[in-house]
Each structure stands twice: as C-alpha cells, then as structure tokens.
Write a protein that holds these residues in place. Structure first.
Motif, PDB file in Angstrom:
ATOM      1  N   ALA A   2       3.756   2.975  -1.088  1.00  0.00           N
ATOM      2  CA  ALA A   2       3.805   1.759  -1.067  1.00  0.00           C
ATOM      3  C   ALA A   2       2.522   0.932  -1.284  1.00  0.00           C
ATOM      4  O   ALA A   2       2.420  -0.475  -1.996  1.00  0.00           O
ATOM      5  N   TYR A   3       1.562   1.508  -0.994  1.00  0.00           N
ATOM      6  CA  TYR A   3       0.264   0.767  -1.202  1.00  0.00           C
ATOM      7  C   TYR A   3      -0.229   0.775  -2.761  1.00  0.00           C
ATOM      8  O   TYR A   3      -0.545  -0.569  -3.201  1.00  0.00           O
ATOM      9  N   CYS A   4       0.100   1.813  -3.510  1.00  0.00           N
ATOM     10  CA  CYS A   4      -0.115   1.585  -4.878  1.00  0.00           C
ATOM     11  C   CYS A   4       0.586   0.429  -5.756  1.00  0.00           C
ATOM     12  O   CYS A   4       0.036  -0.274  -6.363  1.00  0.00           O
ATOM     13  N   SER A   5       1.974   0.214  -5.198  1.00  0.00           N
ATOM     14  CA  SER A   5       2.579  -0.999  -5.728  1.00  0.00           C
ATOM     15  C   SER A   5       2.054  -1.977  -5.381  1.00  0.00           C
ATOM     16  O   SER A   5       2.027  -2.931  -6.264  1.00  0.00           O
ATOM     17  N   LEU A   6       1.772  -2.408  -4.174  1.00  0.00           N
ATOM     18  CA  LEU A   6       1.043  -3.705  -3.554  1.00  0.00           C
ATOM     19  C   LEU A   6      -0.283  -3.855  -4.340  1.00  0.00           C
ATOM     20  O   LEU A   6      -0.618  -4.969  -4.982  1.00  0.00           O
ATOM     21  N   ALA A   7      -1.203  -2.885  -4.554  1.00  0.00           N
ATOM     22  CA  ALA A   7      -2.549  -2.975  -5.284  1.00  0.00           C
ATOM     23  C   ALA A   7      -2.452  -3.060  -6.735  1.00  0.00           C
ATOM     24  O   ALA A   7      -2.996  -4.181  -7.167  1.00  0.00           O
ATOM     25  N   SER A   8      -1.237  -2.549  -7.146  1.00  0.00           N
ATOM     26  CA  SER A   8      -1.142  -2.907  -8.582  1.00  0.00           C
ATOM     27  C   SER A   8      -0.466  -4.519  -9.039  1.00  0.00           C
ATOM     28  O   SER A   8      -1.015  -5.222  -9.787  1.00  0.00           O
ATOM     29  N   THR A   9       0.289  -4.968  -7.954  1.00  0.00           N
ATOM     30  CA  THR A   9       0.682  -6.223  -7.774  1.00  0.00           C
ATOM     31  C   THR A   9      -0.450  -7.262  -7.665  1.00  0.00           C
ATOM     32  O   THR A   9      -0.317  -8.332  -8.405  1.00  0.00           O
ATOM     33  N   GLU A  10      -1.311  -6.916  -7.009  1.00  0.00           N
ATOM     34  CA  GLU A  10      -2.568  -7.783  -6.565  1.00  0.00           C
ATOM     35  C   GLU A  10      -3.523  -7.499  -7.817  1.00  0.00           C
ATOM     36  O   GLU A  10      -4.632  -8.244  -7.732  1.00  0.00           O
ATOM     37  N   GLY A  11      -3.270  -6.871  -8.542  1.00  0.00           N
ATOM     38  CA  GLY A  11      -4.376  -6.468  -9.814  1.00  0.00           C
ATOM     39  C   GLY A  11      -5.472  -5.675  -9.453  1.00  0.00           C
ATOM     40  O   GLY A  11      -6.375  -5.789 -10.354  1.00  0.00           O
TER      41      GLY A  11
ATOM     42  N   SER B 183      -7.156  -1.728  -8.772  1.00  0.00           N
ATOM     43  CA  SER B 183      -6.846  -0.005  -9.262  1.00  0.00           C
ATOM     44  C   SER B 183      -6.701   0.649  -7.934  1.00  0.00           C
ATOM     45  O   SER B 183      -7.722   0.806  -7.012  1.00  0.00           O
ATOM     46  N   PRO B 184      -5.781   1.412  -7.652  1.00  0.00           N
ATOM     47  CA  PRO B 184      -5.553   1.991  -6.190  1.00  0.00           C
ATOM     48  C   PRO B 184      -6.523   3.181  -6.186  1.00  0.00           C
ATOM     49  O   PRO B 184      -7.111   3.717  -7.092  1.00  0.00           O
TER      50      PRO B 184
END
Length: 398
Positions: A335-344, A346-347
């Motif tokens: 879930a964190y990776c998805s949010l981080a990617s949305t915010e631009g 790099s996870p």
C-alpha cells in the motif's frame, strides 16, 4: 478603513462564557471546587500541618498519571496552608516549579527564587542569567532569613524531568547546614511510580516515608469536577447531556480530568466561533475529534514524507478492513509503494519500511506485534494503528 462599530465587532465574544478562566489550563481554583480527592487533600494537609505553626513540613512524593489532580491538590492545599499559618502568626512561603519547563538545576533553582519573591511580594532582583545554581539557592536562603520566613514549601512538579537530584538534596539539607533558618519541605510530583528508585541513596534515606498515589478519576468524579466548573458558562448555555457525555468519554479513554475540562472548554469555543447560543453534544464530538487530530499532528511533526506515506497506507488499510485491525509488513509495504508512486517518490526498501514501522510503535503511533503463522509459516510482524484512521488521514492531509 475600519470604522468604530466594525472595530468593536472584531472583538465580540458572545455570551457562551461568563468566566472562561475556570476552564483554562493552569487555573488553580478555590479548594471547595476540588472534588473527588478528599483523602488526598487530607494527606497533603497533614504533611503541611506542622508548617502552619512554624514547624517542619514533611517532604512528600506524589505519584499518578497526568490529569489525576496531583498538581491541583498540591497547589490548592499549599495556598490554604499559607492562609492558615497567618492565623497562627506564622510566615509560610511557597514556590511552585514546573520542572518540565525548568529541567536543569540552574533554571529550576532560579525559578524557585523568583516564585519565592512573588509569593512574599518583596522587592528583590533575581538575575535571569550569569550566576550558578548554588548562587540562585543562596538568594533563596537569604530571602528566607531576611524576611523571617518560618516555613518554606517547594512544589517540584514533574520532578523526574530534572537533570539531577541536587536541588532536592539542597532543600532537604539547607536548615541542617545552617544556610537557612526556615523549616523547608518539598512536595515532589511525578508521573513515574519508579521515581524514588532513581534517587541517590543518601538523599533517599533522608526523606520521610511519605508517599501518595493518585488514581485516575472515574466517570462520577469527572462529572462532579465539570459540574463544579459550569458557572464558567452563561446561564442556560450548556444543553442537557453535555457534561455527562464529556465525563463518560474522559472516564472511558483516560480518566484525565484536565483533558475533560479542556474538552468542555473547546466545545464552548466551537459554539462561540459559530455564533451560537448553546453548547450541544455535537460540539463535544467535534472537540474530541479536533483534539485527536491535533494530538496526531504533534506526534508526526518533523516526520519525513516517507513516514507519512507509510502511516497513511496503514490508515487506509485499517479503514478499508474494519474487522481486521492489524496488517503484515508486506501488506503495508504494498500500500505504501502505491502511495509513494502516486506522489512521485521512489519507494524505500521493504526492510527500511519495516524498521520505520517499528520506530512509530516506539513513539506510540502504531503497535507492532509478532504473530504466529500457520504450519511451516513461522512468526511474522503485524502492525496496528493506534487511533481512528479517519483522524490520521485528516492530520496527514494538513
């Protein structure tokens, strides 16, 4: 340009409050407004009783959680002891030092001297800087001697925040060492029951075996406390059920009277800001929600964007799965990776996210527990959000 009428309206407060001071943090009410602490009042009064007749006050250590009335009882009873002493032609002086604000020996010693000057109402300069802690204490001893103070009581609130025990040691030895002619005692207040175990052995042996524990308030006591403050509001301002609701919430969640009083005040402030004439149960709900958002904001202040993404991910998982509550590191990581990617962004690695989740548990934001898996699966770590996910998301959105 603002005309006179418009300028006056800028400072209009309405009629919600008649005496808001009764609800403010730090206000020390009259003793008859202190409820639910009769035994504790009697115990502190007994410790100070000798001082009201020129004898030595007993040094007392008071333990208890935040909001259990430790500071309130200590300050009220000490103030009453000073009044009682006057009736016996005895001069009793006191000083209140909040050690969470004055954590070093020097700062606490300076504040003690300044409080003594204020209590006695004397014209004596206490320098803000430039002298040592022992010099500040020497000023205190000189004032006590110059003004023939018979007894001196020092309230050291949150004493466990002090860097060391030197101030308390000096207080217990001042008369014995000939530095002060006054009888001196201390009321030491701590949230930590193990505080005395940390004291220097020689100092501990010099203290009387005089300890009190303040338990959390129950709903009945908190309700009584609030009812003793309702004259802070105008007549008919509080709707039926407001006080019982605040008391029930406080008793269920923390037993903290200070928070309960503050919730009642904030509910009144919300009604005041809305230009309403009545404080309702809805204002209580809004005040509680606002307090939770503010609390979480303080917890995450200074946290990195990645930590905020991780917490938001856990909050969203919790909201979407109300019956589950706790989630594996891998689920939170996805879930964190998805949010981080949305915010631009790099996870981070999963191992790094795992460590950051454990750090949040240490801070009291989340809870992490090892859980046994099925056959051949072994144990794994699950993470639970400590708070309402909607509150967390709202705080992170600010």
């Amino acid at each position: 340009m603002v005309d006179t009428d418009d300028r006056s309206s800028l400072f209009e407060t309405g009629d919600i409050f008649s005496n808001r001071e009764l609800l403010r943090v730090g206000h020390v009410p009259e003793l008859d407004r202190v409820v639910g602490r009769d035994q504790e009042i009697a115990a502190v009064g007994g410790a100070l009783a000798p001082a009201t007749r020129g004898g030595p006050p007993e040094t007392t250590i008071i333990y208890g959680k935040t909001g259990t009335g430790k500071s309130l009882v200590s300050r009220c009873v000490t103030r009453e002891a000073r009044i009682e002493a006057k009736s016996h032609d005895t001069t009793l002086a006191y000083a209140y030092v909040d050690c969470s604000d004055y954590q070093s020996e020097t700062k606490a010693s300076r504040e003690m001297a300044r409080q003594l000057v204020d209590t006695l109402g004397v014209d004596r300069n206490v320098p803000r800087i430039g002298i040592s802690s022992s010099d500040y204490r020497d000023i205190t001893w000189e004032i006590l001697n110059d003004y023939d103070v018979d007894a001196f009581v020092v309230i050291l609130d949150e004493i466990d925040k002090l860097d060391d025990d030197e101030l308390l040691r000096s207080l217990t030895r001042a008369r014995e060492s000939g530095k002060a002619a006054s009888h001196i005692g201390a009321v030491c207040i701590s949230n930590k029951i193990e505080y005395r175990d940390r004291l220097n052995e020689r100092l501990d042996s010099s203290l009387q075996d005089n300890e009190l524990v303040f338990d959390p308030y129950d709903a009945t006591q908190i309700r009584a406390i609030l009812e003793h403050r309702i004259d802070a509001f105008g007549d008919g301002v509080l709707a039926d059920g407001v006080v019982p609701k605040v008391a029930a919430i406080a008793a269920k969640e923390h037993g903290d009277a200070r928070k309960a009083v503050d919730t009642l005040y904030e509910a009144g402030r919300l009604a005041e800001k809305q230009n309403l004439e009545t404080v309702t149960a809805a204002h209580v709900d809004e005040a509680v929600h606002k307090a939770e958002v503010n609390r979480f904001e303080r917890l995450i202040t200074g946290s990195t964007p990645h930590v905020q993404h991780i917490l938001r991910a856990l909050a969203l998982l919790t909201a979407k799965n109300p019956g589950k509550g706790a989630f594996r590191t891998h689920d939170v990581y996805d879930a964190y990776c998805s949010l981080a990617s949305t915010e631009g962004s790099s996870p981070l690695s999963e191992d790094r996210v795992y460590r950051l989740l454990k750090e949040q548990a240490f801070l009291g934001i989340t809870e992490s527990n090892h859980t046994g898996g099925g056959p051949g699966e072994g144990s794994y770590l699950e993470h639970r959000l400590l708070g309402d996910p909607e509150v967390v998301v709202e705080a992170l959105s600010k």
